[in-house]
Write a protein that holds these residues in place. Structure first.
Motif, PDB file in Angstrom:
ATOM      1  N   GLY A   1       1.598  15.647  -6.760  1.00  0.00           N
ATOM      2  CA  GLY A   1       2.315  16.888  -7.083  1.00  0.00           C
ATOM      3  C   GLY A   1       2.852  16.872  -8.500  1.00  0.00           C
ATOM      4  O   GLY A   1       2.856  17.899  -9.186  1.00  0.00           O
ATOM      5  N   SER A   2       3.308  15.702  -8.957  1.00  0.00           N
ATOM      6  CA  SER A   2       3.873  15.665 -10.310  1.00  0.00           C
ATOM      7  C   SER A   2       2.775  15.666 -11.373  1.00  0.00           C
ATOM      8  O   SER A   2       3.000  16.103 -12.495  1.00  0.00           O
TER       9      SER A   2
ATOM     10  N   ARG B   1      -0.338  17.041  -0.073  1.00  0.00           N
ATOM     11  CA  ARG B   1      -0.305  16.185   1.119  1.00  0.00           C
ATOM     12  C   ARG B   1      -1.717  15.985   1.676  1.00  0.00           C
ATOM     13  O   ARG B   1      -2.091  14.885   2.063  1.00  0.00           O
ATOM     14  N   ASP B   2      -2.495  17.073   1.702  1.00  0.00           N
ATOM     15  CA  ASP B   2      -3.883  16.956   2.187  1.00  0.00           C
ATOM     16  C   ASP B   2      -4.669  15.987   1.300  1.00  0.00           C
ATOM     17  O   ASP B   2      -5.416  15.139   1.789  1.00  0.00           O
ATOM     18  N   ALA B   3      -4.503  16.144  -0.018  1.00  0.00           N
ATOM     19  CA  ALA B   3      -5.236  15.276  -0.958  1.00  0.00           C
ATOM     20  C   ALA B   3      -4.768  13.825  -0.804  1.00  0.00           C
ATOM     21  O   ALA B   3      -5.575  12.882  -0.857  1.00  0.00           O
ATOM     22  N   ALA B   4      -3.472  13.646  -0.600  1.00  0.00           N
ATOM     23  CA  ALA B   4      -2.922  12.292  -0.439  1.00  0.00           C
ATOM     24  C   ALA B   4      -3.452  11.652   0.851  1.00  0.00           C
ATOM     25  O   ALA B   4      -3.799  10.469   0.875  1.00  0.00           O
ATOM     26  N   ALA B   5      -3.536  12.453   1.905  1.00  0.00           N
ATOM     27  CA  ALA B   5      -4.050  11.922   3.173  1.00  0.00           C
ATOM     28  C   ALA B   5      -5.502  11.495   3.006  1.00  0.00           C
ATOM     29  O   ALA B   5      -5.922  10.444   3.508  1.00  0.00           O
ATOM     30  N   ASP B   6      -6.289  12.288   2.274  1.00  0.00           N
ATOM     31  CA  ASP B   6      -7.685  11.913   2.010  1.00  0.00           C
ATOM     32  C   ASP B   6      -7.753  10.610   1.215  1.00  0.00           C
ATOM     33  O   ASP B   6      -8.584   9.744   1.491  1.00  0.00           O
ATOM     34  N   LEU B   7      -6.883  10.480   0.214  1.00  0.00           N
ATOM     35  CA  LEU B   7      -6.893   9.252  -0.596  1.00  0.00           C
ATOM     36  C   LEU B   7      -6.568   8.024   0.259  1.00  0.00           C
ATOM     37  O   LEU B   7      -7.187   6.969   0.097  1.00  0.00           O
ATOM     38  N   CYS B   8      -5.610   8.177   1.160  1.00  0.00           N
ATOM     39  CA  CYS B   8      -5.248   7.047   2.029  1.00  0.00           C
ATOM     40  C   CYS B   8      -6.385   6.731   2.991  1.00  0.00           C
ATOM     41  O   CYS B   8      -6.681   5.561   3.267  1.00  0.00           O
ATOM     42  N   ARG B   9      -7.059   7.778   3.502  1.00  0.00           N
ATOM     43  CA  ARG B   9      -8.207   7.531   4.397  1.00  0.00           C
ATOM     44  C   ARG B   9      -9.340   6.843   3.631  1.00  0.00           C
ATOM     45  O   ARG B   9     -10.003   5.954   4.134  1.00  0.00           O
ATOM     46  N   ARG B  10      -9.541   7.290   2.384  1.00  0.00           N
ATOM     47  CA  ARG B  10     -10.581   6.646   1.564  1.00  0.00           C
ATOM     48  C   ARG B  10     -10.252   5.167   1.354  1.00  0.00           C
ATOM     49  O   ARG B  10     -11.129   4.306   1.477  1.00  0.00           O
TER      50      ARG B  10
ATOM     51  N   ALA C   1      -2.869  21.289 -13.437  1.00  0.00           N
ATOM     52  CA  ALA C   1      -2.690  22.608 -12.806  1.00  0.00           C
ATOM     53  C   ALA C   1      -1.725  22.465 -11.620  1.00  0.00           C
ATOM     54  O   ALA C   1      -1.671  21.412 -10.983  1.00  0.00           O
ATOM     55  N   PRO C   2      -0.963  23.515 -11.307  1.00  0.00           N
ATOM     56  CA  PRO C   2      -0.019  23.416 -10.183  1.00  0.00           C
ATOM     57  C   PRO C   2      -0.728  23.061  -8.869  1.00  0.00           C
ATOM     58  O   PRO C   2      -1.804  23.572  -8.592  1.00  0.00           O
ATOM     59  N   LEU C   3      -0.110  22.151  -8.108  1.00  0.00           N
ATOM     60  CA  LEU C   3      -0.656  21.727  -6.821  1.00  0.00           C
ATOM     61  C   LEU C   3       0.440  21.931  -5.779  1.00  0.00           C
ATOM     62  O   LEU C   3       1.538  21.370  -5.916  1.00  0.00           O
ATOM     63  N   SER C   4       0.174  22.734  -4.769  1.00  0.00           N
ATOM     64  CA  SER C   4       1.216  23.015  -3.772  1.00  0.00           C
ATOM     65  C   SER C   4       1.522  21.748  -2.974  1.00  0.00           C
ATOM     66  O   SER C   4       0.651  20.867  -2.831  1.00  0.00           O
ATOM     67  N   PRO C   5       2.740  21.643  -2.407  1.00  0.00           N
ATOM     68  CA  PRO C   5       3.071  20.469  -1.589  1.00  0.00           C
ATOM     69  C   PRO C   5       2.090  20.269  -0.449  1.00  0.00           C
ATOM     70  O   PRO C   5       1.722  19.138  -0.116  1.00  0.00           O
TER      71      PRO C   5
ATOM     72  N   MET D   1       0.841  -1.204   0.000  1.00  0.00           N
ATOM     73  CA  MET D   1       0.000   0.000   0.000  1.00  0.00           C
ATOM     74  C   MET D   1       0.876   1.255   0.000  1.00  0.00           C
ATOM     75  O   MET D   1       1.866   1.315   0.725  1.00  0.00           O
ATOM     76  N   LEU D   2       0.506   2.251  -0.803  1.00  0.00           N
ATOM     77  CA  LEU D   2       1.310   3.470  -0.863  1.00  0.00           C
ATOM     78  C   LEU D   2       1.104   4.308   0.406  1.00  0.00           C
ATOM     79  O   LEU D   2       0.002   4.352   0.936  1.00  0.00           O
ATOM     80  N   GLY D   3       2.168   4.974   0.835  1.00  0.00           N
ATOM     81  CA  GLY D   3       2.057   5.876   1.987  1.00  0.00           C
ATOM     82  C   GLY D   3       1.692   7.281   1.521  1.00  0.00           C
ATOM     83  O   GLY D   3       1.761   7.595   0.330  1.00  0.00           O
ATOM     84  N   VAL D   4       1.337   8.128   2.495  1.00  0.00           N
ATOM     85  CA  VAL D   4       0.895   9.491   2.177  1.00  0.00           C
ATOM     86  C   VAL D   4       1.973  10.251   1.400  1.00  0.00           C
ATOM     87  O   VAL D   4       1.671  10.944   0.405  1.00  0.00           O
ATOM     88  N   ASP D   5       3.243  10.111   1.799  1.00  0.00           N
ATOM     89  CA  ASP D   5       4.304  10.873   1.121  1.00  0.00           C
ATOM     90  C   ASP D   5       4.450  10.456  -0.343  1.00  0.00           C
ATOM     91  O   ASP D   5       4.632  11.299  -1.219  1.00  0.00           O
TER      92      ASP D   5
END
Ligand code: SF4
Length: 180
Positions: free
Chosen positions: A12-13, A133-142, A125-129, A1-5
């Protein structure tokens, strides 16, 4: 499973910014943009809106024969009008604070160790770090919430029986026999 980072680095990419176009809430084909919801998500929307279960959600449309004249499906979806989610009003989500995980994390999803990306005009579109991170945390919670629901369904399914000639939804709360 992928981690938040890891997920944040990938987001981000790719880049993303919601344009608020509502395209992901619209029905562009019979089975497009179905929003699958867990029983807990249905109940949260019911509590927020005062609506009954069957006004919020409908069975996932792919039914499987039980072999005794019955049929079952394993998920619920948000109800839709002929062309959009019932909660899309004046181009905006009317239950934004209570929207399900699929809406919250669109156009991304985690499937095991993969990041899935759906079509969306906001990609690139540009996404700030910090936002990544917030979006990644939501994905992991989902992903964690989906794993809990799947394991609940497996536990119920093991003992489930659908009455002959009836249709039912088997979810983590039990076997819900449908009217008609
Ligand atoms: S719940 Fe809101 S965000 Fe999700 S599909 Fe419906 S209108 Fe769109």
């Amino acid at each position: 499973m992928l981690g938040v980072d890891d997920v944040a680095a990938r987001l981000g990419s790719i880049g993303f910014r919601c344009r608020g176009c509502g395209a992901c809430c619209r029905r562009v084909a019979e089975d497009s943009n179905l929003v699958l919801v867990s029983p807990a998500e249905v109940r949260a929307i019911m509590a927020a809106t005062g609506m009954a279960w069957d006004k919020v959600a409908e069975p996932y449309p792919d039914f499987i024969d039980t072999g005794n004249g019955g049929k079952y499906t394993l998920a619920w979806c948000l109800r839709r009008t002929a062309d959009a989610c019932i909660f899309l009003r004046d181009g905006r989500c009317s239950i934004y604070a209570h929207r399900p995980w699929i809406c919250r994390t669109y156009p991304f999803m985690l499937v095991d160790d993969d990041l899935g990306v759906s079509e969306c005009p906001g990609l690139g579109a540009p996404l700030s770090p910090c936002d990544a991170r917030d979006a990644a945390a939501d994905l992991c919670r989902r992903q964690a919430a989906e794993a809990v629901e799947e394991s609940g369904i497996r536990a119920v399914f093991h003992e489930a029986s659908v009455p002959p000639g009836k249709r039912a939804v088997i979810d983590s709360e039990g076997v819900k026999v449908l009217d008609g």
